[in-house]
Design a protein around this motif. Structure first.
Motif, short mmCIF file in Angstrom:
data_model
loop_
_atom_site.label_atom_id
_atom_site.label_comp_id
_atom_site.label_asym_id
_atom_site.label_seq_id
_atom_site.Cartn_x
_atom_site.Cartn_y
_atom_site.Cartn_z
N TYR A 158 0.83 -1.21 0.00
CA TYR A 158 0.00 0.00 0.00
C TYR A 158 0.86 1.26 0.00
O TYR A 158 0.60 2.21 -0.74
N MET A 159 1.89 1.26 0.83
CA MET A 159 2.73 2.45 0.93
C MET A 159 3.59 2.66 -0.31
O MET A 159 3.79 3.80 -0.76
N LEU A 160 4.09 1.58 -0.90
CA LEU A 160 4.90 1.71 -2.11
C LEU A 160 4.06 2.20 -3.28
O LEU A 160 4.50 3.03 -4.08
N GLU A 161 2.84 1.66 -3.41
CA GLU A 161 1.95 2.11 -4.48
C GLU A 161 1.61 3.59 -4.30
O GLU A 161 1.62 4.36 -5.26
N THR A 162 1.29 3.98 -3.08
CA THR A 162 0.96 5.38 -2.83
C THR A 162 2.18 6.27 -3.10
O THR A 162 2.06 7.34 -3.71
N GLY A 163 3.36 5.81 -2.69
CA GLY A 163 4.59 6.54 -2.97
C GLY A 163 4.85 6.67 -4.46
O GLY A 163 5.32 7.71 -4.94
N PHE A 164 4.52 5.63 -5.21
CA PHE A 164 4.69 5.67 -6.66
C PHE A 164 3.80 6.73 -7.29
O PHE A 164 4.24 7.47 -8.19
N TYR A 165 2.56 6.84 -6.82
CA TYR A 165 1.67 7.86 -7.38
C TYR A 165 2.11 9.27 -6.98
O TYR A 165 1.94 10.22 -7.74
N TYR A 166 2.68 9.41 -5.79
CA TYR A 166 3.30 10.69 -5.44
C TYR A 166 4.44 11.00 -6.40
O TYR A 166 4.58 12.16 -6.87
N ALA A 167 5.25 9.99 -6.71
CA ALA A 167 6.37 10.19 -7.63
C ALA A 167 5.88 10.57 -9.03
O ALA A 167 6.47 11.44 -9.69
N LEU A 168 4.79 9.93 -9.49
CA LEU A 168 4.22 10.29 -10.79
C LEU A 168 3.72 11.73 -10.77
O LEU A 168 3.88 12.48 -11.75
N PHE A 169 3.10 12.11 -9.66
CA PHE A 169 2.57 13.48 -9.53
C PHE A 169 3.71 14.50 -9.54
O PHE A 169 3.67 15.49 -10.28
N PHE A 170 4.75 14.25 -8.73
CA PHE A 170 5.89 15.17 -8.70
C PHE A 170 6.61 15.19 -10.05
O PHE A 170 7.02 16.24 -10.54
N GLY A 171 6.75 14.00 -10.65
CA GLY A 171 7.47 13.90 -11.92
C GLY A 171 6.73 14.50 -13.10
O GLY A 171 7.34 14.76 -14.14
N SER A 172 5.43 14.72 -12.95
CA SER A 172 4.66 15.29 -14.06
C SER A 172 5.13 16.70 -14.41
O SER A 172 4.85 17.19 -15.51
N VAL A 173 5.87 17.33 -13.51
CA VAL A 173 6.40 18.68 -13.76
C VAL A 173 7.31 18.66 -14.99
O VAL A 173 7.31 19.61 -15.79
N PHE A 174 8.11 17.60 -15.15
CA PHE A 174 9.04 17.56 -16.28
C PHE A 174 8.72 16.43 -17.27
O PHE A 174 9.56 16.09 -18.11
N ASP A 175 7.51 15.86 -17.21
CA ASP A 175 7.10 14.85 -18.18
C ASP A 175 6.67 15.50 -19.49
O ASP A 175 6.35 16.70 -19.54
N VAL A 176 6.63 14.69 -20.55
CA VAL A 176 6.11 15.17 -21.83
C VAL A 176 4.65 15.54 -21.66
O VAL A 176 3.86 14.78 -21.09
N LYS A 177 4.27 16.72 -22.13
CA LYS A 177 2.89 17.22 -21.97
C LYS A 177 2.05 16.76 -23.16
O LYS A 177 2.19 17.27 -24.27
N ARG A 178 1.18 15.79 -22.92
CA ARG A 178 0.25 15.34 -23.96
C ARG A 178 -1.08 16.05 -23.79
O ARG A 178 -1.29 16.80 -22.83
N SER A 179 -2.00 15.78 -24.71
CA SER A 179 -3.28 16.49 -24.69
C SER A 179 -4.11 16.16 -23.46
O SER A 179 -4.98 16.93 -23.07
N ASP A 180 -3.85 15.00 -22.83
CA ASP A 180 -4.61 14.63 -21.63
C ASP A 180 -3.78 14.84 -20.36
O ASP A 180 -4.01 14.18 -19.36
N PHE A 181 -2.82 15.78 -20.43
CA PHE A 181 -1.91 15.99 -19.30
C PHE A 181 -2.67 16.29 -18.01
O PHE A 181 -2.41 15.69 -16.97
N TRP A 182 -3.61 17.25 -18.07
CA TRP A 182 -4.30 17.65 -16.85
C TRP A 182 -5.23 16.56 -16.34
O TRP A 182 -5.42 16.43 -15.13
N GLN A 183 -5.80 15.78 -17.24
CA GLN A 183 -6.61 14.64 -16.79
C GLN A 183 -5.75 13.62 -16.07
O GLN A 183 -6.18 13.01 -15.08
#
Length: 360
Positions: A158-183
């Motif tokens: 549970y904690m690793l999965e939640t940590g992974f989604y935090y990492a995806l959220f933080f990493g979205s700052v420098f991810d490729v921006k696609r048309s569904d970025f905000w979704q």
């Protein structure tokens, strides 16, 4: 963290009080969160464990940069995509901030990280849940709630999965921006909130099922993207896409709404507090309705992405190859960042020419 799996009763982390020194009133009043006659001190989980996923997000992001740098470019070199003489320079550039810049290889490296991480989490999740009673029968998520003891393996999952989604959220700052970025960002936020609130009231069992059913299609999706980015024949790309299509409809539009969400709407109350009416907005507790609402929001996002998927299906039938329609153009994958403005200008000129031709 929980005590050893073999312990009986509540772990030493249970019995927490998040209502503060001001008594049990206000937002944290258990009547808003928990079944009747249940207090925070009765729960065998620790609310303050929710700080761990934020800590875990940091090494996950470091793991991402290292994986992309050494494994990503290394595999690219073996496949002949990255020139051997440029390998060291590309690794150094990526480690020194290149991971945050738009490059031709960025899409591929992002996909590789997600593929590897989703695969690892799904494998561990299946290992953890395969012998659990609620994995085979979702009703066991509600029977005995909210007194389910959290085993060490479930805690880590549970904690690793939640940590992974935090990492995806933080990493979205420098991810490729696609048309569904905000979704996608909204999806990460809802998922983090859902996992956090579920942990708070010990809805952990249903949370683990939501997590593992989401990971399946993500693994196949990222694998298919990697196959396509590395120039595999369209037949192989399409095979991955249709495997993803099947997994998507089975898990996101089948198992998730008709098994998990349906059980939460129509079975949970009868097994936890029989006189509880989910549609009676004035009846406490209110938080289970908030969780149901967030699950419904995820379902809406699933429907949104299903529309995108069906566009890909149409494209694969008419053009002959499945492609990610979220990108501004498939041409963009074949251009350097310095050519992006030229590409956009050319596209605008082409669209203007088509409009003028229609107007004549």
């Amino acid at each position: 963290m929980p005590e050893n799996d073999s312990c009986d009763g509540h772990s030493s982390n249970g019995g927490y009080n998040i209502s503060g020194s001001g008594g049990m009133g206000g937002l944290w009043d258990p009547k808003y969160w928990l079944p009747r006659d249940v207090g925070w001190e009765d729960l065998p989980i620790n609310f303050y464990d929710l700080i761990y996923p934020i800590y875990f997000a940091i090494p996950i992001l470091i793991f991402r940069v290292l994986l992309e740098s050494f494994v990503g470019f290394g595999v690219g070199c073996l496949l002949g995509v990255v020139p051997r003489e440029e390998l060291s320079a590309r690794i150094k550039n990526h480690l020194c901030g290149g991971f945050a810049r738009y490059t031709r290889s960025k899409r591929v490296l992002e996909c590789m990280f997600r593929f590897v991480t989703y695969s690892m989490l799904f494998s561990y999740g299946y290992f953890v849940l395969s012998d659990k009673s609620w994995f085979a029968d979702v009703k066991n998520c509600w029977i005995g709630f909210p007194f389910h003891k959290i085993e060490n393996s479930v805690w880590w999952y549970y904690m690793l999965e939640t940590g992974f989604y935090y990492a995806l959220f933080f990493g979205s700052v420098f991810d490729v921006k696609r048309s569904d970025f905000w979704q996608l960002v909204l999806h990460h936020v809802i998922t983090i909130m859902l996992l956090s609130v579920s942990w708070t009231i010990n809805f952990v069992r249903i949370g683990t099922l939501v997590l593992i059913c989401h990971d399946i299609s993500d693994i196949i999706l990222e694998a298919g993207k990697l196959v396509r980015y590395y120039g595999s024949p369209s037949f192989i790309t399409n095979c991955f896409f249709f495997a993803f299509l099947i997994s998507w409809f089975v898990t996101r539009l089948g198992y998730f709404p008709f098994v998990l969400l349906r059980s939460g709407l129509f079975e949970a109350a009868d097994l936890i507090q029989p006189d509880y009416k989910i549609l009676n907005l004035y009846q406490v507790p209110h938080i289970p309705r908030v969780i149901i609402l967030m699950l419904l929001c995820l379902l809406v996002l699933h429907v949104f992405w299903t529309v995108i998927i069906m566009k890909i299906v149409i494209r694969s039938i008419t053009v002959g190859e499945a492609a990610d329609v979220r990108s501004e153009s498939e041409e963009e994958d074949n251009f350097d960042p310095s050519n992006r403005q030229k590409l956009l200008k050319t596209r605008k000129e082409r669209n203007a020419a088509v409009s003028n031709k229609k107007g004549q």
